[in-house]
Structure formats: structure tokens, C-alpha cells
Write a protein that holds these residues in place. Structure first.
Motif, PDB file in Angstrom:
ATOM      1  N   LYS A  42      -3.351   0.559 -11.294  1.00 33.13           N
ATOM      2  CA  LYS A  42      -2.291   0.357 -10.972  1.00 33.13           C
ATOM      3  C   LYS A  42      -2.153   0.281 -10.099  1.00 33.13           C
ATOM      4  CE  LYS A  42      -0.402   2.445 -15.563  1.00 33.13           C
ATOM      5  NZ  LYS A  42       0.211   3.228 -15.924  1.00 33.13           N
ATOM      6  N   LEU A  43      -2.095   1.666  -9.132  1.00 32.02           N
ATOM      7  CA  LEU A  43      -2.104   0.844  -7.580  1.00 32.02           C
ATOM      8  C   LEU A  43      -2.113  -0.610  -7.355  1.00 32.02           C
ATOM      9  CD1 LEU A  43      -1.330   1.702  -4.862  1.00 32.02           C
ATOM     10  CD2 LEU A  43      -3.260   2.993  -4.500  1.00 32.02           C
ATOM     11  N   GLU A  44      -3.539  -1.187  -7.509  1.00 34.59           N
ATOM     12  CA  GLU A  44      -4.448  -2.127  -7.203  1.00 34.59           C
ATOM     13  C   GLU A  44      -2.689  -3.144  -7.818  1.00 34.59           C
ATOM     14  OE1 GLU A  44      -8.177  -2.474  -8.561  1.00 34.59           O
ATOM     15  OE2 GLU A  44      -8.479  -1.057  -6.917  1.00 34.59           O
ATOM     16  N   TYR A  45      -3.088  -2.873  -8.878  1.00 33.32           N
ATOM     17  CA  TYR A  45      -1.369  -4.425  -9.461  1.00 33.32           C
ATOM     18  C   TYR A  45      -0.485  -4.502  -9.066  1.00 33.32           C
ATOM     19  CZ  TYR A  45       1.043  -5.686 -13.340  1.00 33.32           C
ATOM     20  OH  TYR A  45       1.991  -6.891 -14.635  1.00 33.32           O
ATOM     21  N   GLY A 102      11.355  -6.896   2.511  1.00 31.36           N
ATOM     22  CA  GLY A 102      12.084  -6.250   0.980  1.00 31.36           C
ATOM     23  C   GLY A 102      11.625  -6.833   0.492  1.00 31.36           C
ATOM     24  N   LEU A 103      11.692  -8.519   0.059  1.00 31.49           N
ATOM     25  CA  LEU A 103      10.955  -8.700  -1.187  1.00 31.49           C
ATOM     26  C   LEU A 103      10.184  -8.929  -1.695  1.00 31.49           C
ATOM     27  CD1 LEU A 103      12.060 -13.061   0.070  1.00 31.49           C
ATOM     28  CD2 LEU A 103      13.068 -11.162  -2.122  1.00 31.49           C
ATOM     29  N   ALA A 104       9.301  -8.517  -1.188  1.00 29.32           N
ATOM     30  CA  ALA A 104       7.156  -7.871  -1.158  1.00 29.32           C
ATOM     31  C   ALA A 104       7.624  -6.138  -1.709  1.00 29.32           C
ATOM     32  CB  ALA A 104       6.482  -7.836   0.057  1.00 29.32           C
ATOM     33  N   MET A 105       8.333  -5.759  -1.281  1.00 30.58           N
ATOM     34  CA  MET A 105       8.840  -4.109  -1.523  1.00 30.58           C
ATOM     35  C   MET A 105       8.892  -4.694  -3.089  1.00 30.58           C
ATOM     36  SD  MET A 105       8.154  -1.384  -0.221  1.00 30.58           S
ATOM     37  CE  MET A 105       8.215   0.439   0.009  1.00 30.58           C
ATOM     38  N   GLU A 106      10.072  -5.148  -2.540  1.00 33.76           N
ATOM     39  CA  GLU A 106      10.712  -4.997  -4.489  1.00 33.76           C
ATOM     40  C   GLU A 106       9.840  -5.660  -5.867  1.00 33.76           C
ATOM     41  OE1 GLU A 106      13.437  -3.599  -5.112  1.00 33.76           O
ATOM     42  OE2 GLU A 106      14.755  -3.959  -7.211  1.00 33.76           O
ATOM     43  N   HIS A 107       9.377  -6.700  -5.517  1.00 35.49           N
ATOM     44  CA  HIS A 107       7.727  -6.922  -5.924  1.00 35.49           C
ATOM     45  C   HIS A 107       7.208  -5.501  -6.373  1.00 35.49           C
ATOM     46  CE1 HIS A 107       7.344 -11.385  -5.111  1.00 35.49           C
ATOM     47  NE2 HIS A 107       8.270 -11.342  -5.513  1.00 35.49           N
ATOM     48  N   LEU A 108       6.759  -5.085  -5.683  1.00 36.24           N
ATOM     49  CA  LEU A 108       6.283  -3.609  -6.010  1.00 36.24           C
ATOM     50  C   LEU A 108       6.606  -2.883  -6.312  1.00 36.24           C
ATOM     51  CD1 LEU A 108       3.388  -1.720  -2.800  1.00 36.24           C
ATOM     52  CD2 LEU A 108       5.192  -0.821  -4.499  1.00 36.24           C
ATOM     53  N   THR A 119       7.468  -0.167 -12.305  1.00 37.34           N
ATOM     54  CA  THR A 119       8.212  -0.078 -13.011  1.00 37.34           C
ATOM     55  C   THR A 119       7.915  -0.526 -14.204  1.00 37.34           C
ATOM     56  OG1 THR A 119      10.815   0.298 -11.818  1.00 37.34           O
ATOM     57  CG2 THR A 119      10.662   0.025 -13.702  1.00 37.34           C
ATOM     58  N   GLU A 120       7.623  -1.413 -14.097  1.00 42.69           N
ATOM     59  CA  GLU A 120       6.450  -2.343 -15.843  1.00 42.69           C
ATOM     60  C   GLU A 120       5.562  -0.870 -15.866  1.00 42.69           C
ATOM     61  OE1 GLU A 120       4.533  -6.387 -16.759  1.00 42.69           O
ATOM     62  OE2 GLU A 120       4.042  -4.999 -15.595  1.00 42.69           O
ATOM     63  N   GLN A 121       4.631  -0.390 -15.389  1.00 42.85           N
ATOM     64  CA  GLN A 121       3.486   0.077 -15.627  1.00 42.85           C
ATOM     65  C   GLN A 121       3.877   1.780 -15.786  1.00 42.85           C
ATOM     66  OE1 GLN A 121       0.459  -1.283 -15.360  1.00 42.85           O
ATOM     67  NE2 GLN A 121       1.420  -3.081 -15.237  1.00 42.85           N
TER      68      GLN A 121
END
Ligand SMILES: Cc1cc2nc3c(=O)[nH]c(=O)nc-3n(C[C@H](O)[C@H](O)[C@H](O)COP(=O)(O)O)c2cc1C
Length: 176
Positions: free
Chosen positions: A25-28, A103-109, A114-116
Motif C-alpha cells: 500500500k505504501l508503494e502503491y 501539490g498535484l503529486a501529493m493529492e494523488h498520494l 483513501t482508495e486503499q
């Protein structure tokens, strides 16, 4: 969960279970950050994964005592620190694209977490220089934000948002 449901599910969560996060999950979540778009594809972002208790405590110390996010940094098993290399982005017409890129990259994460089934909470109110010292981050690298990452020990109601009519205009600025 479709994307709207994902956006509806995400909350800023500040209390966490004493339960480890699976490596996959961390890697995902990190992989989704890696794939974010950026100015000229320069990918200015860097992420520091802090798992040791001393490191997380040092990061909590960079925040004001009244910041509600402070306890999240010591309570969650992982803190992800968002850094950015200014020379790997540009300011154009006064717009600092580094801030958008990171900010974009962080919000992807955050959304991938959340999905996980994982909780996060954007943290911006900390003393950057203290965070730099805590993690040996070079002076020419910005420390922009951080988030705890773990299984949340709380459920929260959604915080209010502006009405669509306040934020979306059609054809030109302003409402008819
Ligand atoms: C750039 C940024 C910085 C933030 N900094 C903090 C912070 O320092 N401490 C904190 O508790 N919450 C922080 N937040 C979380 C916001 O307070 C939260 O997103 C907002 O109240 C909406 O709530 P929600 O995320 O649950 O929808 C930050 C959010 C963003 C996007």
C-alpha cells in the motif's frame, strides 16, 4: 468506488490506530504520486517516508502546540514529507509552478491512500527550517507539506464546501 465517491470519502484524519501499513500500500500510493503531471514534466517533487518514532516526533515538534495535526504525526505509523526542488520547476508570469506540481503529486498520494482504506491529513503549518534540520534536507530544497499515513481511528463528517454556483462560472467571470 468511482472518482466522485473517492473524493467524497476523503477526510483530513488526525487520530490513527497502532497498526502498520502494508508495504504494497505504501508503494502503491507513492507510485500514484510519481505519475502526477508537472510543469515541463520536470517532476520537482521528492517524498521522505518517515517511519521511526523519533523522526515522527521531531516532525511533530516543528508544528505549533495548538495545531490539531500535531498528534497525527506521532500517532500514525508513517509520515510522508513533501519536498520540492525549485530548480526542477519554474516561476512564469509570477506563477510558481513548483507549488502546483508538488501539490498535484501529493493529492494523488492522498486520494490513492483513501482508495486503499488509509487516512491522511495535509499539514502545512510547520516551521520549514526545523523540518529541514530534523531530516537533513538541503537548504536549496523546499519542505512544502507533510501527511500522516495510516489506519484512522476516527470517522469524521464531511466539512462544508462552497456551493457550485459560487465557484463555477460559465462563459465569463461571475454569476449572471
Ligand atoms: C495545503 C494544506 C495545508 C493544511 N495544513 C493543515 C495543518 O497544518 N493542520 C491541520 O490540522 N490541517 C491542515 N490542513 C487540512 C485542512 O484543514 C482540511 O483539508 C480542511 O479543513 C477541509 O477538511 P477535509 O480535508 O476533512 O475535507 C491543510 C490542508 C491543506 C490542503
Amino acid at each position: 468506488m468511482n472518482f466522485l465517491e473517492l473524493a467524497q470519502t476523503r477526510r483530513s484524519l488526525r487520530t490513527y490506530l497502532d497498526k502498520p501499513v502494508e508495504r504494497e500500500k505504501l508503494e502503491y500510493v507513492l507510485e500514484t504520486a510519481r505519475l502526477a503531471p508537472s510543469w515541463k514534466n520536470m517532476q520537482c517533487w521528492r517524498f521522505i517516508v518517515v517511519e521511526d518514532a523519533a523522526g515522527r516526533a521531531a516532525l511533530a515538534e516543528t508544528m505549533g502546540e495548538t495545531n490539531p495535526g500535531r498528534k497525527a504525526l506521532t500517532g500514525a505509523p508513517i509520515v510522508i514529507v513533501l519536498c520540492a526542488v525549485p530548480k526542477e520547476s519554474e516561476i512564469w508570469e509570477g506563477k510558481d509552478f513548483m507549488m502546483l506540481d508538488a501539490g498535484l503529486a501529493m493529492e494523488h498520494l492522498v486520494l490513492a491512500a483513501t482508495e486503499q482504506g488509509l487516512g491522511t491529513c495535509w499539514q502545512g503549518l510547520f516551521t520549514e527550517q526545523k523540518a529541514r534540520e530534523a531530516l537533513q534536507i538541503p537548504e536549496d530544497v523546499r519542505v512544502l507539506a507533510m501527511t500522516p499515513l495510516g489506519y484512522a481511528a476516527e470517522e469524521r463528517r464531511p466539512r462544508p464546501r462552497k456551493a457550485m454556483s459560487e465557484i463555477v462560472f460559465h462563459g465569463k467571470w461571475g454569476r449572471e
